[in-house]
Motif scaffolding. Structure first.
Motif, PDB file in Angstrom:
ATOM      1  N   GLU A 158     -11.216 -31.087  23.902  1.00 14.05           N
ATOM      2  CA  GLU A 158     -10.791 -29.674  23.914  1.00 14.05           C
ATOM      3  C   GLU A 158     -11.448 -28.925  22.754  1.00 14.05           C
ATOM      4  OE1 GLU A 158      -6.749 -28.931  25.015  1.00 14.05           O
ATOM      5  OE2 GLU A 158      -6.804 -26.828  24.419  1.00 14.05           O
ATOM      6  N   LEU A 159     -11.494 -29.582  21.576  1.00 13.68           N
ATOM      7  CA  LEU A 159     -12.177 -28.960  20.432  1.00 13.68           C
ATOM      8  C   LEU A 159     -13.662 -28.756  20.718  1.00 13.68           C
ATOM      9  CD1 LEU A 159     -10.637 -30.837  17.343  1.00 13.68           C
ATOM     10  CD2 LEU A 159     -10.184 -28.481  18.089  1.00 13.68           C
ATOM     11  N   VAL A 160     -14.270 -29.758  21.345  1.00 11.69           N
ATOM     12  CA  VAL A 160     -15.709 -29.689  21.642  1.00 11.69           C
ATOM     13  C   VAL A 160     -15.998 -28.519  22.589  1.00 11.69           C
ATOM     14  CG1 VAL A 160     -17.584 -30.876  22.860  1.00 11.69           C
ATOM     15  CG2 VAL A 160     -16.183 -32.128  21.207  1.00 11.69           C
ATOM     16  N   VAL A 161     -15.211 -28.411  23.661  1.00 10.12           N
ATOM     17  CA  VAL A 161     -15.450 -27.336  24.626  1.00 10.12           C
ATOM     18  C   VAL A 161     -15.191 -25.973  23.976  1.00 10.12           C
ATOM     19  CG1 VAL A 161     -14.753 -26.360  26.844  1.00 10.12           C
ATOM     20  CG2 VAL A 161     -14.991 -28.831  26.614  1.00 10.12           C
ATOM     21  N   LEU A 162     -14.143 -25.901  23.156  1.00 12.70           N
ATOM     22  CA  LEU A 162     -13.879 -24.645  22.443  1.00 12.70           C
ATOM     23  C   LEU A 162     -15.061 -24.301  21.525  1.00 12.70           C
ATOM     24  CD1 LEU A 162     -10.115 -25.236  21.578  1.00 12.70           C
ATOM     25  CD2 LEU A 162     -10.992 -23.374  23.014  1.00 12.70           C
ATOM     26  N   ASP A 163     -15.677 -25.316  20.952  1.00 15.10           N
ATOM     27  CA  ASP A 163     -16.859 -25.079  20.105  1.00 15.10           C
ATOM     28  C   ASP A 163     -18.039 -24.568  20.928  1.00 15.10           C
ATOM     29  OD1 ASP A 163     -16.035 -25.407  17.494  1.00 15.10           O
ATOM     30  OD2 ASP A 163     -16.338 -27.580  17.486  1.00 15.10           O
ATOM     31  N   TRP A 164     -18.185 -25.068  22.138  1.00 12.28           N
ATOM     32  CA  TRP A 164     -19.241 -24.512  23.015  1.00 12.28           C
ATOM     33  C   TRP A 164     -18.993 -23.012  23.200  1.00 12.28           C
ATOM     34  CZ3 TRP A 164     -18.960 -28.451  27.705  1.00 12.28           C
ATOM     35  CH2 TRP A 164     -19.428 -29.704  27.293  1.00 12.28           C
ATOM     36  N   PHE A 165     -17.752 -22.689  23.576  1.00 13.69           N
ATOM     37  CA  PHE A 165     -17.418 -21.273  23.813  1.00 13.69           C
ATOM     38  C   PHE A 165     -17.651 -20.466  22.531  1.00 13.69           C
ATOM     39  CE2 PHE A 165     -13.970 -22.126  27.317  1.00 13.69           C
ATOM     40  CZ  PHE A 165     -14.934 -22.714  28.108  1.00 13.69           C
ATOM     41  N   ARG A 166     -17.232 -21.045  21.407  1.00 14.47           N
ATOM     42  CA  ARG A 166     -17.359 -20.373  20.115  1.00 14.47           C
ATOM     43  C   ARG A 166     -18.826 -20.016  19.857  1.00 14.47           C
ATOM     44  NH1 ARG A 166     -18.899 -22.120  15.474  1.00 14.47           N
ATOM     45  NH2 ARG A 166     -18.853 -24.349  15.848  1.00 14.47           N
ATOM     46  N   GLY A 170     -20.658 -16.320  19.720  1.00 15.82           N
ATOM     47  CA  GLY A 170     -21.153 -15.981  18.397  1.00 15.82           C
ATOM     48  C   GLY A 170     -20.072 -15.963  17.328  1.00 15.82           C
ATOM     49  N   TYR A 171     -19.039 -16.766  17.515  1.00 14.40           N
ATOM     50  CA  TYR A 171     -17.961 -16.877  16.528  1.00 14.40           C
ATOM     51  C   TYR A 171     -18.350 -17.864  15.423  1.00 14.40           C
ATOM     52  CZ  TYR A 171     -13.535 -14.492  17.781  1.00 14.40           C
ATOM     53  OH  TYR A 171     -12.528 -13.592  17.954  1.00 14.40           O
ATOM     54  N   PRO A 172     -17.793 -17.683  14.211  1.00 15.03           N
ATOM     55  CA  PRO A 172     -18.072 -18.620  13.112  1.00 15.03           C
ATOM     56  C   PRO A 172     -17.322 -19.947  13.289  1.00 15.03           C
ATOM     57  CG  PRO A 172     -16.449 -17.005  12.420  1.00 15.03           C
ATOM     58  CD  PRO A 172     -16.909 -16.592  13.791  1.00 15.03           C
ATOM     59  N   GLU A 334      -5.652 -23.939  36.594  1.00  9.37           N
ATOM     60  CA  GLU A 334      -5.583 -22.884  35.591  1.00  9.37           C
ATOM     61  C   GLU A 334      -6.487 -23.270  34.439  1.00  9.37           C
ATOM     62  OE1 GLU A 334      -1.367 -23.127  34.664  1.00  9.37           O
ATOM     63  OE2 GLU A 334      -0.818 -22.291  36.596  1.00  9.37           O
ATOM     64  N   ALA A 335      -7.285 -22.337  33.986  1.00 12.46           N
ATOM     65  CA  ALA A 335      -8.222 -22.649  32.906  1.00 12.46           C
ATOM     66  C   ALA A 335      -8.495 -21.421  32.049  1.00 12.46           C
ATOM     67  CB  ALA A 335      -9.520 -23.219  33.468  1.00 12.46           C
ATOM     68  N   GLY A 336      -7.437 -20.889  31.463  1.00  7.93           N
ATOM     69  CA  GLY A 336      -7.601 -19.794  30.508  1.00  7.93           C
ATOM     70  C   GLY A 336      -7.891 -20.358  29.127  1.00  7.93           C
ATOM     71  N   CYS A 337      -8.272 -19.468  28.244  1.00  9.15           N
ATOM     72  CA  CYS A 337      -8.613 -19.937  26.901  1.00  9.15           C
ATOM     73  C   CYS A 337      -8.450 -18.796  25.906  1.00  9.15           C
ATOM     74  CB  CYS A 337     -10.058 -20.426  26.941  1.00  9.15           C
ATOM     75  SG  CYS A 337     -10.849 -20.513  25.355  1.00  9.15           S
ATOM     76  N   LEU A 338      -7.910 -19.140  24.750  1.00  8.64           N
ATOM     77  CA  LEU A 338      -7.843 -18.160  23.656  1.00  8.64           C
ATOM     78  C   LEU A 338      -8.616 -18.710  22.474  1.00  8.64           C
ATOM     79  CD1 LEU A 338      -6.672 -15.616  22.209  1.00  8.64           C
ATOM     80  CD2 LEU A 338      -4.805 -17.085  21.446  1.00  8.64           C
ATOM     81  N   MET A 339      -9.459 -17.869  21.906  1.00  6.82           N
ATOM     82  CA  MET A 339     -10.118 -18.232  20.658  1.00  6.82           C
ATOM     83  C   MET A 339      -9.731 -17.232  19.584  1.00  6.82           C
ATOM     84  SD  MET A 339     -13.894 -19.497  21.545  1.00  6.82           S
ATOM     85  CE  MET A 339     -14.125 -18.169  22.673  1.00  6.82           C
ATOM     86  N   VAL A 340      -9.407 -17.764  18.405  1.00  5.86           N
ATOM     87  CA  VAL A 340      -9.035 -16.906  17.283  1.00  5.86           C
ATOM     88  C   VAL A 340     -10.059 -17.146  16.183  1.00  5.86           C
ATOM     89  CG1 VAL A 340      -7.256 -16.402  15.565  1.00  5.86           C
ATOM     90  CG2 VAL A 340      -6.604 -16.930  17.921  1.00  5.86           C
ATOM     91  N   LYS A 341     -10.567 -16.046  15.640  1.00  7.19           N
ATOM     92  CA  LYS A 341     -11.689 -16.162  14.699  1.00  7.19           C
ATOM     93  C   LYS A 341     -11.335 -17.041  13.508  1.00  7.19           C
ATOM     94  CE  LYS A 341     -15.041 -12.986  13.317  1.00  7.19           C
ATOM     95  NZ  LYS A 341     -15.216 -11.539  13.184  1.00  7.19           N
ATOM     96  N   ASP A 342     -10.106 -16.899  12.990  1.00  5.33           N
ATOM     97  CA  ASP A 342      -9.635 -17.802  11.954  1.00  5.33           C
ATOM     98  C   ASP A 342      -8.443 -18.542  12.552  1.00  5.33           C
ATOM     99  OD1 ASP A 342      -8.538 -19.149   9.864  1.00  5.33           O
ATOM    100  OD2 ASP A 342      -8.402 -17.419   8.521  1.00  5.33           O
ATOM    101  N   VAL A 343      -8.690 -19.739  13.027  1.00  2.00           N
ATOM    102  CA  VAL A 343      -7.668 -20.428  13.829  1.00  2.00           C
ATOM    103  C   VAL A 343      -6.397 -20.703  13.033  1.00  2.00           C
ATOM    104  CG1 VAL A 343      -8.454 -22.802  13.403  1.00  2.00           C
ATOM    105  CG2 VAL A 343      -7.326 -22.242  15.565  1.00  2.00           C
ATOM    106  N   ARG A 344      -6.511 -20.693  11.694  1.00  2.00           N
ATOM    107  CA  ARG A 344      -5.295 -20.916  10.886  1.00  2.00           C
ATOM    108  C   ARG A 344      -4.252 -19.846  11.146  1.00  2.00           C
ATOM    109  NH1 ARG A 344      -8.083 -21.068   5.174  1.00  2.00           N
ATOM    110  NH2 ARG A 344      -8.825 -19.181   6.221  1.00  2.00           N
TER     111      ARG A 344
END
Ligand code: PLP
Length: 509
Positions: A158-166, A170-172, A334-344
Motif C-alpha cells: 500500500e505504501l509502495v502504490v501510494l508512492d507511485w501516485f505521490r 509531484g508530491y514530496p 472500491e479503490a479510492g485514495c487520499l494523499m496528504v502532503k504531510d502525512v503526519r
C-alpha cells in the motif's frame, strides 16, 4: 480434519474426491461419515472449491467477452425485481453451483454495465482483469489491512502504490495516505485532517465551487460544518471557481466569526470536466492559511499524460488530494485514495491508541493504516492497482487515459461540424456536453429540452448506449464521459449518429 497444508490436503484427496464424484461436481452435500460429522458445515472440499471457482471464472470471462453485444444498461423497478429475487433466508442450503448460476443469471446482469464500451453516463469504470483477480485473492487471503502486525507485506505494498501516485502527482516524500472506499471517504478523511489542522474551530466553514461533487458537501457536513457554511462559490464562464467570489466569501465569513477550514478545487468536475485554477487557489490558501484540498476523484490520473499534467498544474501544492483508482485507473470498485502532503497531519488527526491494540505499535516506518482514517478492518485495495500496473506497465495506462481525452475531443469536433448538434461545453478531461439543436432551428430552450430528454430516453431504451444528462447554467444538456479503455471511436460516433437520428425523429413528430 482437512489441513491447510498441501501435503495434508493430498492425503485427504481420496476421501474427498470419492464423496465429490457421487455428486458430479455440483453439490456441497457429502456422503455422511464420521469425518464429515466433525467437519465445519461451512467448508467445501478442495475439488469443489476449484470447480466452483472455475465456473465463476467461466461466467465472468463470458460476460466480459460478450459485453459489447449486450445493451449497456439493464435494471428494473422494485415491482419488477421483487418477485424475481425476494426469498426468505433458507434454513438448509442447496448446491453451490446452483446458487452461483442464479446470481450470474438473475442478479448480476440486472444492473448498469459501467464497463460497457458504450457506457458514457456518470463516471464509467472498466476494471482490468488482474485488478478483479486481486480483489478475489485478497478476499481469499482475507487480509486485515488495519495494522502492520495484521498485514506487513500488504501494508508495504500500500505504501509502495501510494508512492507511485505521490510521484505521479509531484508530491514530496513527506506525502502519503491511504486507500479508501472512494472519493467520498477520501474527502471525509481529508476534512478531518483539515479541521484538526485549523485547531478544531467551533464554527468551521468550507469552500468549493458550484460545480463540486455533492460528496464534498456531505463530507463537510459530516465533519461538523453546518450546511449553510458549506459555501458553493460561483463558477466562471468555463465552470471554474471564480477567485474573486471565493475571496469575498472567505472575508465575509471571517468577519462573521467563522473559521474557514478548507478550500476545495475540482480537478475534473463531474459535470463538465472543469479544472479549477489550482495555482491561484494554492496562492490564496497559502496567504490565508487555509487547508487546500483537491478533489481529483475521477480526473487525477490524467497526470499520467502530458496534456493532463499541464491541465492539473498546481495540484502538487495542495495539502491533500483525493483520487479514485476505480475510475480512470481501471480498477473494480472500491479503490479510492487520499494523499496528504504531510502525512503526519493525517495520522495526528486520526490516531488513537487503545490498550487492546498496544501490540500493534511497531514504531516509525511501520504505519497502521487504521490510524490514517475511519476504517480499522480494511481490505487490501492497493493490491489491485499493484497487480494491474505490474501486469500492463504504466505506459499502457498512460495510453488508455490519453485515449479517453482524445475520444471526448473527437466527439466535440463531431458536434461542432454537425448541422444538428450544438456543443454546450467543450471537451475537458474526457467529458463533453452538447445538445441536439439543428442549426438555425429557432427552437426555444423549452422545446429543445423536451426533444433532448426524449432523445436521451431513446438512446437508453433502444440499447444504443448509456448516456446521462446534466444542466449547465440551467440548460438541459447531454453529457458524455469517456473513460473506458475498451471504447473505440466507432462506439462514440455511432452513438452521436443515433442521437442525430433520434432528434430528427422527435422533430418530425
Ligand atoms: C466520483 C466522484 C466523487 C465521489 O467519489 P466516490 O468514489 O463515488 O465516493 C467525488 N468527486 C468527484 C469529482 C467524482 O468524480
Amino acid at each position: 480434519m482437512r489441513g491447510v497444508h498441501g501435503v495434508e490436503n493430498a492425503e485427504n484427496d481420496d476421501a474427498c474426491s470419492g464423496a465429490f464424484s457421487s455428486h458430479e461436481g455440483n453439490g456441497i452435500e457429502m456422503t455422511a461419515s464420521a469425518e464429515d460429522a466433525e467437519r465445519s458445515q461451512l467448508e467445501l472440499s478442495p475439488e469443489e472449491m476449484l470447480a466452483l471457482a472455475s465456473r465463476a471464472s467461466e461466467l465472468l470471462v463470458a460476460r466480459i467477452s460478450g459485453l459489447s453485444a449486450d445493451p449497456p444498461w439493464r435494471g428494473g423497478t422494485r415491482e419488477e425485481l421483487e418477485p424475481l429475487l425476494r426469498s426468505a433466508a433458507p434454513e438448509q442450503g442447496r448446491p453451490a453451483r446452483e446458487v452461483l448460476d442464479f446470481a450470474a443469471r438473475e442478479i448480476l446482469p440486472r444492473a448498469s454495465r459501467v464497463d460497457h464500451p458504450r457506457f458514457f453516463a456518470f463516471v464509467p469504470s472498466c476494471a482490468t482483469w488482474p485488478g478483479v483477480l486481486a480483489d478475489y485473492m485478497s478476499s481469499g487471503y482475507n487480509v486485515f489491512q488495519g495494522t502492520w502486525l495484521g498485514a506487513g507485506a500488504p501494508s508495504l505494498i500500500e505504501l509502495v502504490v501510494l508512492d507511485w501516485f505521490r510521484e505521479w502527482v509531484g508530491y514530496p516524500e513527506t506525502a502519503s495516505g491511504l486507500f479508501t472506499s472512494g472519493g467520498s471517504a477520501a474527502s471525509l478523511d481529508a476534512f478531518v485532517a483539515a479541521r484538526e489542522a485549523a485547531g478544531g474551530p467551533e464554527r468551521p466553514s468550507v469552500y468549493m465551487s458550484d460545480q463540486s461533487h455533492t460528496a464534498l458537501s456531505r463530507a463537510a457536513h459530516i465533519v461538523g460544518v453546518r450546511p449553510e457554511y458549506v459555501r458553493k462559490v460561483k463558477s466562471d464562464g468555463r465552470f471554474r471557481m471564480d477567485m474573486a467570489e471565493l475571496a469575498r466569501a472567505v472575508a465575509e465569513d471571517r468577519a462573521d466569526g467563522l473559521t474557514p477550514i478548507a478550500v476545495c478545487a475540482n480537478a475534473g468536475a463531474t459535470n463538465t470536466g472543469a479544472v479549477d485554477p489550482m495555482p491561484e487557489l494554492a496562492d490564496f490558501c497559502e496567504a490565508e492559511s487555509i487547508w487546500f484540498h483537491v478533489d481529483a476523484a475521477y480526473g487525477g490520473f490524467a497526470v499520467l499524460t502530458e496534456q493532463g499534467k499541464a491541465l492539473l498544474r498546481g495540484m502538487e501544492r495542495a495539502d491533500s488530494i483525493a483520487m479514485d483508482a476505480h475510475k480512470w485507473l481501471f480498477q473494480p470498485f472500491e479503490a479510492g485514495c487520499l494523499m496528504v502532503k504531510d502525512v503526519r497531519r493525517l495520522e495526528s488527526a486520526f490516531s488513537v491508541e487503545p490498550e487492546y491494540l498496544q501490540d500493534t505499535q511497531w514504531g516509525p516506518g511501520h504505519p497502521n493504516f487504521g490510524d490514517r482514517g475511519l476504517q480499522l478492518s480494511r481490505s487490501f485495495r492497493a493490491l489491485k492497482v499493484w497487480m494491474s500496473i505490474q501486469t500492463f506497465g504504466v505506459a499502457a495506462f498512460r495510453r488508455a487515459v490519453a485515449k479517453g481525452m482524445e475520444l471526448a475531443e473527437r466527439a466535440e469536433v463531431y458536434a461542432i461540424e454537425s448541422e444538428l448538434l450544438q456543443v454546450a461545453n467543450p471537451a475537458s478531461m474526457g467529458v463533453v456536453c452538447f445538445r441536439f439543436n439543428p442549426r438555425d432551428s429557432g427552437l426555444s430552450n423549452e422545446e429543445l429540452e423536451a426533444i433532448n430528454k426524449a432523445v436521451q430516453a431513446k438512446v437508453i431504451s433502444t440499447g444504443t448506449a448509456m448516456t446521462s444528462s446534466t444542466r449547465l447554467r440551467g440548460l438541459y444538456s447531454l453529457r458524455f464521459c469517456i473513460l473506458n479503455h475498451n471504447t473505440e471511436w466507432t462506439h462514440v460516433r455511432e452513438t452521436l449518429e443515433a442521437i442525430e437520428r433520434f432528434g430528427q425523429e422527435e422533430l418530425a413528430n
